[in-house]
Design a protein around this motif. Structure first.
Motif, mmCIF file in Angstrom:
data_model
loop_
_atom_site.group_PDB
_atom_site.id
_atom_site.type_symbol
_atom_site.label_atom_id
_atom_site.label_comp_id
_atom_site.label_asym_id
_atom_site.label_seq_id
_atom_site.Cartn_x
_atom_site.Cartn_y
_atom_site.Cartn_z
ATOM 1 N N ASP A 129 21.423 5.598 28.386
ATOM 2 C CA ASP A 129 21.559 6.757 29.132
ATOM 3 C C ASP A 129 20.424 7.090 29.876
ATOM 4 O O ASP A 129 19.597 7.449 29.132
ATOM 5 C CB ASP A 129 22.543 7.811 28.552
ATOM 6 C CG ASP A 129 23.699 7.165 27.946
ATOM 7 O OD1 ASP A 129 24.551 6.801 28.932
ATOM 8 O OD2 ASP A 129 24.059 7.703 26.818
ATOM 9 N N ARG B 233 24.073 4.277 33.178
ATOM 10 C CA ARG B 233 23.901 3.525 31.858
ATOM 11 C C ARG B 233 23.348 2.007 32.386
ATOM 12 O O ARG B 233 23.508 1.450 33.446
ATOM 13 C CB ARG B 233 25.492 2.993 31.394
ATOM 14 C CG ARG B 233 26.536 4.265 31.844
ATOM 15 C CD ARG B 233 26.650 5.105 30.683
ATOM 16 N NE ARG B 233 27.192 6.252 31.597
ATOM 17 C CZ ARG B 233 27.245 7.489 31.151
ATOM 18 N NH1 ARG B 233 26.319 7.677 30.196
ATOM 19 N NH2 ARG B 233 27.953 8.366 31.757
ATOM 20 N N HIS C 135 34.497 6.129 28.263
ATOM 21 C CA HIS C 135 34.093 4.638 27.676
ATOM 22 C C HIS C 135 35.112 4.041 26.633
ATOM 23 O O HIS C 135 35.389 4.914 25.811
ATOM 24 C CB HIS C 135 32.548 4.861 27.036
ATOM 25 C CG HIS C 135 31.582 5.664 27.803
ATOM 26 N ND1 HIS C 135 31.341 5.589 29.126
ATOM 27 C CD2 HIS C 135 30.887 6.721 27.461
ATOM 28 C CE1 HIS C 135 30.513 6.452 29.459
ATOM 29 N NE2 HIS C 135 30.118 7.337 28.446
ATOM 30 N N HIS D 242 34.400 10.236 33.699
ATOM 31 C CA HIS D 242 34.177 9.244 33.079
ATOM 32 C C HIS D 242 34.435 9.008 31.725
ATOM 33 O O HIS D 242 34.484 10.169 30.984
ATOM 34 C CB HIS D 242 32.540 8.814 33.229
ATOM 35 C CG HIS D 242 31.611 9.944 32.790
ATOM 36 N ND1 HIS D 242 31.367 11.153 33.510
ATOM 37 C CD2 HIS D 242 31.081 10.108 31.653
ATOM 38 C CE1 HIS D 242 30.686 11.968 32.835
ATOM 39 N NE2 HIS D 242 30.091 11.342 31.864
ATOM 40 N N HIS E 274 30.763 16.152 34.539
ATOM 41 C CA HIS E 274 29.543 17.189 34.367
ATOM 42 C C HIS E 274 28.810 17.047 35.752
ATOM 43 O O HIS E 274 28.634 16.090 36.411
ATOM 44 C CB HIS E 274 28.754 17.056 33.092
ATOM 45 C CG HIS E 274 28.255 15.525 32.754
ATOM 46 N ND1 HIS E 274 27.517 14.903 33.374
ATOM 47 C CD2 HIS E 274 28.794 14.734 31.516
ATOM 48 C CE1 HIS E 274 27.273 13.589 32.816
ATOM 49 N NE2 HIS E 274 28.225 13.553 31.677
ATOM 50 N N VAL F 227 24.939 9.436 20.540
ATOM 51 C CA VAL F 227 23.726 8.998 21.282
ATOM 52 C C VAL F 227 22.667 9.673 20.443
ATOM 53 O O VAL F 227 22.704 10.753 19.780
ATOM 54 C CB VAL F 227 23.711 9.859 22.619
ATOM 55 C CG1 VAL F 227 22.322 9.571 23.296
ATOM 56 C CG2 VAL F 227 24.924 9.444 23.453
ATOM 57 N N ARG G 213 30.176 11.881 22.331
ATOM 58 C CA ARG G 213 29.156 10.827 22.769
ATOM 59 C C ARG G 213 28.401 10.396 21.595
ATOM 60 O O ARG G 213 27.474 11.260 21.259
ATOM 61 C CB ARG G 213 28.314 11.032 24.050
ATOM 62 C CG ARG G 213 29.474 11.400 25.344
ATOM 63 C CD ARG G 213 29.931 9.997 25.878
ATOM 64 N NE ARG G 213 30.641 10.404 26.975
ATOM 65 C CZ ARG G 213 32.083 10.645 27.160
ATOM 66 N NH1 ARG G 213 32.787 11.050 26.001
ATOM 67 N NH2 ARG G 213 32.393 10.909 28.494
ATOM 68 N N HIS H 117 35.248 13.230 30.809
ATOM 69 C CA HIS H 117 34.794 14.332 30.834
ATOM 70 C C HIS H 117 34.132 14.260 32.229
ATOM 71 O O HIS H 117 33.889 13.049 32.604
ATOM 72 C CB HIS H 117 33.801 15.037 29.839
ATOM 73 C CG HIS H 117 32.759 14.321 29.628
ATOM 74 N ND1 HIS H 117 31.858 14.696 28.714
ATOM 75 C CD2 HIS H 117 31.941 13.366 30.234
ATOM 76 C CE1 HIS H 117 30.770 14.136 28.714
ATOM 77 N NE2 HIS H 117 30.988 12.950 29.516
ATOM 78 N N LEU I 293 19.778 10.284 32.345
ATOM 79 C CA LEU I 293 20.431 11.433 32.967
ATOM 80 C C LEU I 293 19.040 12.304 33.622
ATOM 81 O O LEU I 293 18.075 12.531 33.143
ATOM 82 C CB LEU I 293 21.113 12.376 32.240
ATOM 83 C CG LEU I 293 22.774 12.022 31.642
ATOM 84 C CD1 LEU I 293 22.451 10.710 30.677
ATOM 85 C CD2 LEU I 293 23.400 13.063 31.088
ATOM 86 N N GLN J 160 23.151 5.008 23.308
ATOM 87 C CA GLN J 160 24.626 5.505 23.015
ATOM 88 C C GLN J 160 25.071 4.233 22.530
ATOM 89 O O GLN J 160 25.115 3.147 22.807
ATOM 90 C CB GLN J 160 25.404 5.674 24.161
ATOM 91 C CG GLN J 160 26.740 6.196 23.893
ATOM 92 C CD GLN J 160 27.404 6.976 25.107
ATOM 93 O OE1 GLN J 160 28.687 7.333 24.698
ATOM 94 N NE2 GLN J 160 26.852 7.600 25.915
ATOM 95 N N TYR K 27 16.078 12.398 31.217
ATOM 96 C CA TYR K 27 16.840 12.622 29.878
ATOM 97 C C TYR K 27 17.109 10.961 29.510
ATOM 98 O O TYR K 27 17.566 10.195 30.454
ATOM 99 C CB TYR K 27 17.974 13.254 29.589
ATOM 100 C CG TYR K 27 19.053 13.066 28.589
ATOM 101 C CD1 TYR K 27 19.167 13.642 27.603
ATOM 102 C CD2 TYR K 27 19.845 11.760 28.703
ATOM 103 C CE1 TYR K 27 19.865 13.573 26.515
ATOM 104 C CE2 TYR K 27 20.579 11.568 27.734
ATOM 105 C CZ TYR K 27 20.765 12.451 26.777
ATOM 106 O OH TYR K 27 21.572 11.917 25.568
#
Ligand code: GTQ
Length: 345
Positions: free
Chosen positions: A163, A116, A151, A149, A110, A73, A71, A108, A165, A97, A93
């Motif tokens: 992003d 987004r 991209h 997810h 998590h 970012v 990613r 992946h 989070l 990106q 957070y």
């Protein structure tokens, strides 16, 4: 309020005896963890100009291939939390990106929840739980906890998104981890299509129960139209704001962070009360000044800032003849669930 005993007031031998046994006296630390009236906040009012992020993000595109980044970012880190901790606030957070044409950010999943907010570019998409969500400027796309997810990008210009989070909170809970996955098979049904018209849903081949996140993509064209309709229908409405909600429950779209779109009428100045959750402001369209305590930031399109909790914020549209549109993220679902939510006016 009493002066409390200090650590230095205690005999060295006594302090060492405590330390050896993994014991700590509360009284020298009591005021630090329970300060009077208002919490201690590491979150500082902080501003990130997109014009300063963009060239460095594009440079990252040259310096680090997507395979080496997974990613790509740049994290918008609040200096009050220490840059290395990659936090905008206690629970939030923020990252910008970059995905370049033809690039692929592999699947992946998590435990932290992500969303987004698309900042620039066309023809990228993110596939979340088998739903292909196209990314258009201003769209909000959810990536709830545990969902696969990835991209992708079919266009010919760079695509950038913000992003948001709840990573700092989930990490603090020692509950943050990820699992790598396989490229997803895209399903035909899409929440943003089946929930596109309020009050009308399909009746056949459509599962309404047992889906905690029925809608993943909230198109900006719809949010913007909703705000303009609200403003037009209620000229005296003091705050033209919509919340991004779960269309089945009417509750917050995600469990920990809250997401909103705010319209400022031409020339409008709007005071947001001092509430316990920290907030993030990202300018989608127009220009607005954001006054946070004694700090004032001038936000142009794609600029971002954050405000600590327990602090009143004033948003002022800089244009006298055009509306301004601001995306807001906050920690209020978390505060409400934990019973610590406060509005101090
Ligand atoms: O796009 O999956 O900014 O996993 C941080 C962690 C983005 C992502 C971030 C992530 C992602």
């Amino acid at each position: 309020m009493n002066e409390l005993g200090r650590l230095e007031d205690l005999p060295v031998a006594y302090r060492e005896a405590l330390t050896q046994r993994c014991l700590v006296p509360l009284w020298p630390n009591l005021r630090a963890v329970l300060p009077p009236q208002v919490p201690a906040r590491k979150t500082r009012p902080t501003f990130w100009a997109y014009s300063s992020i963009r060239p460095l993000l594009l440079q990252a595109g040259e310096l680090t291939p997507i395979e080496k980044a997974e990613r790509r970012v740049l994290v918008l880190a609040n200096p009050g939390h220490g840059l290395e901790n990659m936090q905008a606030s206690a629970a939030m957070y923020l990252g910008m990106q970059l995905l370049l044409p033809g690039e692929w950010a592999p699947a992946h999943r998590h435990t932290p929840n992500a969303v987004r907010l698309i900042v620039e570019g066309e023809s990228a998409y993110t596939t979340v739980g088998g739903e292909k969500c196209v990314m258009q400027r201003g769209d909000l796309i959810l990536t709830p906890t545990g969902q696969w997810h990835e991209h992708g990008h079919d266009g010919d210009q760079p695509v950038v998104w913000l992003d948001v989070l709840d990573l700092p909170l989930v990490y603090y809970m020692e509950a943050s981890y990820h699992i790598d996955g396989q490229r997803q098979t895209v399903k035909p049904d899409r929440g943003d299509a089946v929930y596109a018209r309020g009050g009308m849903v399909p009746t056949v081949n459509f599962e309404r129960a047992g889906k905690p996140y029925p809608m993943l993509r909230y198109p900006w064209v719809e949010a913007r139209a909703a705000l303009l309709a609200l403003a037009g229908n209620q000229p005296d409405l003091p705050s033209v704001q919509i919340a991004y909600t779960n269309p089945e429950t009417g509750g917050d779209a995600q469990n920990i962070l809250g997401f909103y779109a705010q319209m400022l009428r031409p020339g409008q100045s709007l005071r947001l009360p001092a509430r316990s959750p920290a907030m993030v402001f990202h300018l989608i369209e127009g220009g607005a000044d954001v006054q946070i305590g004694d700090q004032r930031f001038a936000l142009g399109e794609a600029d971002t800032c954050c405000a600590p909790g327990y602090t009143a914020v004033t948003l002022s549209n800089r244009s006298a003849d055009q509306p301004a549109f601001v995306f807001i993220a906050d920690e209020s679902p978390l505060h409400r669930k934990l019973g610590v939510y406060e509005n101090r006016g």
